[in-house]
Write a protein that holds these residues in place. Sequence first.
Motif, PDB file in Angstrom:
ATOM      1  N   VAL A  53     -44.161  62.004 -40.164  1.00  0.00           N
ATOM      2  CA  VAL A  53     -43.145  62.074 -41.210  1.00  0.00           C
ATOM      3  C   VAL A  53     -42.973  60.675 -41.798  1.00  0.00           C
ATOM      4  O   VAL A  53     -42.634  59.735 -41.082  1.00  0.00           O
ATOM      5  CB  VAL A  53     -41.796  62.583 -40.656  1.00  0.00           C
ATOM      6  N   SER A  54     -43.225  60.558 -43.088  1.00  0.00           N
ATOM      7  CA  SER A  54     -43.151  59.255 -43.752  1.00  0.00           C
ATOM      8  C   SER A  54     -42.001  59.225 -44.739  1.00  0.00           C
ATOM      9  O   SER A  54     -41.812  60.173 -45.512  1.00  0.00           O
ATOM     10  CB  SER A  54     -44.467  58.954 -44.485  1.00  0.00           C
ATOM     11  N   THR A  55     -41.246  58.130 -44.688  1.00  0.00           N
ATOM     12  CA  THR A  55     -40.117  57.915 -45.587  1.00  0.00           C
ATOM     13  C   THR A  55     -40.204  56.502 -46.144  1.00  0.00           C
ATOM     14  O   THR A  55     -41.096  55.738 -45.785  1.00  0.00           O
ATOM     15  CB  THR A  55     -38.787  58.090 -44.830  1.00  0.00           C
ATOM     16  N   VAL A  56     -39.264  56.144 -46.999  1.00  0.00           N
ATOM     17  CA  VAL A  56     -39.191  54.768 -47.510  1.00  0.00           C
ATOM     18  C   VAL A  56     -37.776  54.252 -47.319  1.00  0.00           C
ATOM     19  O   VAL A  56     -36.807  55.022 -47.371  1.00  0.00           O
ATOM     20  CB  VAL A  56     -39.594  54.676 -48.994  1.00  0.00           C
ATOM     21  N   ASP A  57     -37.665  52.939 -47.086  1.00  0.00           N
ATOM     22  CA  ASP A  57     -36.341  52.361 -46.908  1.00  0.00           C
ATOM     23  C   ASP A  57     -35.767  51.897 -48.240  1.00  0.00           C
ATOM     24  O   ASP A  57     -36.352  52.151 -49.311  1.00  0.00           O
ATOM     25  CB  ASP A  57     -36.380  51.220 -45.890  1.00  0.00           C
ATOM     26  N   ALA A  58     -34.638  51.200 -48.191  1.00  0.00           N
ATOM     27  CA  ALA A  58     -33.942  50.786 -49.411  1.00  0.00           C
ATOM     28  C   ALA A  58     -34.768  49.815 -50.248  1.00  0.00           C
ATOM     29  O   ALA A  58     -34.568  49.715 -51.462  1.00  0.00           O
ATOM     30  CB  ALA A  58     -32.602  50.151 -49.040  1.00  0.00           C
ATOM     31  N   THR A  82     -31.624  62.510 -36.010  1.00  0.00           N
ATOM     32  CA  THR A  82     -30.220  62.138 -36.092  1.00  0.00           C
ATOM     33  C   THR A  82     -29.954  61.508 -37.455  1.00  0.00           C
ATOM     34  O   THR A  82     -30.696  60.632 -37.888  1.00  0.00           O
ATOM     35  CB  THR A  82     -29.859  61.139 -34.974  1.00  0.00           C
ATOM     36  N   SER A  83     -28.897  61.958 -38.106  1.00  0.00           N
ATOM     37  CA  SER A  83     -28.616  61.475 -39.464  1.00  0.00           C
ATOM     38  C   SER A  83     -28.341  59.979 -39.498  1.00  0.00           C
ATOM     39  O   SER A  83     -28.514  59.337 -40.542  1.00  0.00           O
ATOM     40  CB  SER A  83     -27.432  62.237 -40.059  1.00  0.00           C
ATOM     41  N   THR A  84     -27.932  59.405 -38.364  1.00  0.00           N
ATOM     42  CA  THR A  84     -27.632  57.969 -38.317  1.00  0.00           C
ATOM     43  C   THR A  84     -28.833  57.130 -37.889  1.00  0.00           C
ATOM     44  O   THR A  84     -28.738  55.909 -37.828  1.00  0.00           O
ATOM     45  CB  THR A  84     -26.461  57.703 -37.360  1.00  0.00           C
ATOM     46  N   SER A  85     -29.961  57.786 -37.590  1.00  0.00           N
ATOM     47  CA  SER A  85     -31.161  57.045 -37.220  1.00  0.00           C
ATOM     48  C   SER A  85     -31.746  56.371 -38.453  1.00  0.00           C
ATOM     49  O   SER A  85     -31.310  56.613 -39.586  1.00  0.00           O
ATOM     50  CB  SER A  85     -32.197  57.994 -36.613  1.00  0.00           C
ATOM     51  N   GLY A  88     -32.999  58.983 -40.760  1.00  0.00           N
ATOM     52  CA  GLY A  88     -31.882  59.709 -41.351  1.00  0.00           C
ATOM     53  C   GLY A  88     -31.225  58.921 -42.468  1.00  0.00           C
ATOM     54  O   GLY A  88     -30.908  59.464 -43.534  1.00  0.00           O
ATOM     55  N   ARG A  89     -31.047  57.622 -42.253  1.00  0.00           N
ATOM     56  CA  ARG A  89     -30.460  56.770 -43.291  1.00  0.00           C
ATOM     57  C   ARG A  89     -31.399  56.635 -44.479  1.00  0.00           C
ATOM     58  O   ARG A  89     -30.959  56.607 -45.637  1.00  0.00           O
ATOM     59  CB  ARG A  89     -30.123  55.393 -42.709  1.00  0.00           C
ATOM     60  N   GLY A 175     -24.419  64.033 -35.081  1.00  0.00           N
ATOM     61  CA  GLY A 175     -25.341  63.650 -36.144  1.00  0.00           C
ATOM     62  C   GLY A 175     -26.663  64.397 -36.143  1.00  0.00           C
ATOM     63  O   GLY A 175     -27.496  64.164 -37.030  1.00  0.00           O
ATOM     64  N   HIS A 176     -26.861  65.295 -35.187  1.00  0.00           N
ATOM     65  CA  HIS A 176     -28.138  66.018 -35.138  1.00  0.00           C
ATOM     66  C   HIS A 176     -28.296  66.871 -36.388  1.00  0.00           C
ATOM     67  O   HIS A 176     -27.440  67.702 -36.697  1.00  0.00           O
ATOM     68  CB  HIS A 176     -28.211  66.898 -33.893  1.00  0.00           C
ATOM     69  N   THR A 177     -29.403  66.668 -37.098  1.00  0.00           N
ATOM     70  CA  THR A 177     -29.593  67.322 -38.392  1.00  0.00           C
ATOM     71  C   THR A 177     -31.002  67.856 -38.527  1.00  0.00           C
ATOM     72  O   THR A 177     -31.978  67.152 -38.260  1.00  0.00           O
ATOM     73  CB  THR A 177     -29.329  66.321 -39.544  1.00  0.00           C
ATOM     74  N   VAL A 178     -31.082  69.113 -38.938  1.00  0.00           N
ATOM     75  CA  VAL A 178     -32.361  69.695 -39.307  1.00  0.00           C
ATOM     76  C   VAL A 178     -32.552  69.478 -40.803  1.00  0.00           C
ATOM     77  O   VAL A 178     -31.640  69.732 -41.595  1.00  0.00           O
ATOM     78  CB  VAL A 178     -32.420  71.200 -38.982  1.00  0.00           C
TER      79      VAL A 178
END
Length: 216
Positions: A53-58, A82-85, A88-89, A175-178
């Motif tokens: 799973v690839s994302t990008v930061d700010a 977790t939404s706070t990971s 997740g951020r 914070g557990h989020t699907v």
Amino acid sequence: MTIREMLRGLPVLAHDMPSFDPVDVPGTPLDLFASWFAAAVTAGVDEPHAMTVSTVDADGAPDARVLILKDLDEEGWHFATTSTSAKGRQLAGNPRVALSFHWRELGRQVRIRGVAHPARPEVSRRDFLARPFGSRVATLAGRQSEPLTDRSALDAEFARVSERVAADPDLVAEGHTVYLARPETVEYWQADRQRRHVRLRYRRTADGWERELLWP
């Protein structure tokens, strides 16, 4: 022997792989994925539900990690965190996401690009309670990606949370989020030992899905 020499000496695509006819395929990429996934399970691929799973930061810098596919439906691919990971951020700031599967034994890859949004809270709750005991403990212990100065602190926190979960089996991490990754493009790649690889891309349009072959 240098690392480069070791790398050059390793075999590539040296095993038998299935054929893939890109003409006779389903109209949607999700149906084809279900077929390929079933084939991977039948072939005994190790952890076929593992995906990058690839994302990008700010700052726009890419980030990648391996997670487990939670579900697949007509909307897309599901995964949990977790939404706070960190991821997740990152998804909260920019929901664009890329998923990739590699089934080495079959010489197959699937690449998905799209947008990920949180599923309904009850979906996340059900997913959390269906997790193994140790997985729930690890999530409830929290602090993912924060600096850890001493392993004994981790052991103590896991012991404390284990007692909580044992006393309250219905305890759910807040914070557990699907997340549901809704695809915009999905590419299927079938390797060929002669390097005549097959690449088929589905692209979402206003009228549905369009399919096109790509040069390998």
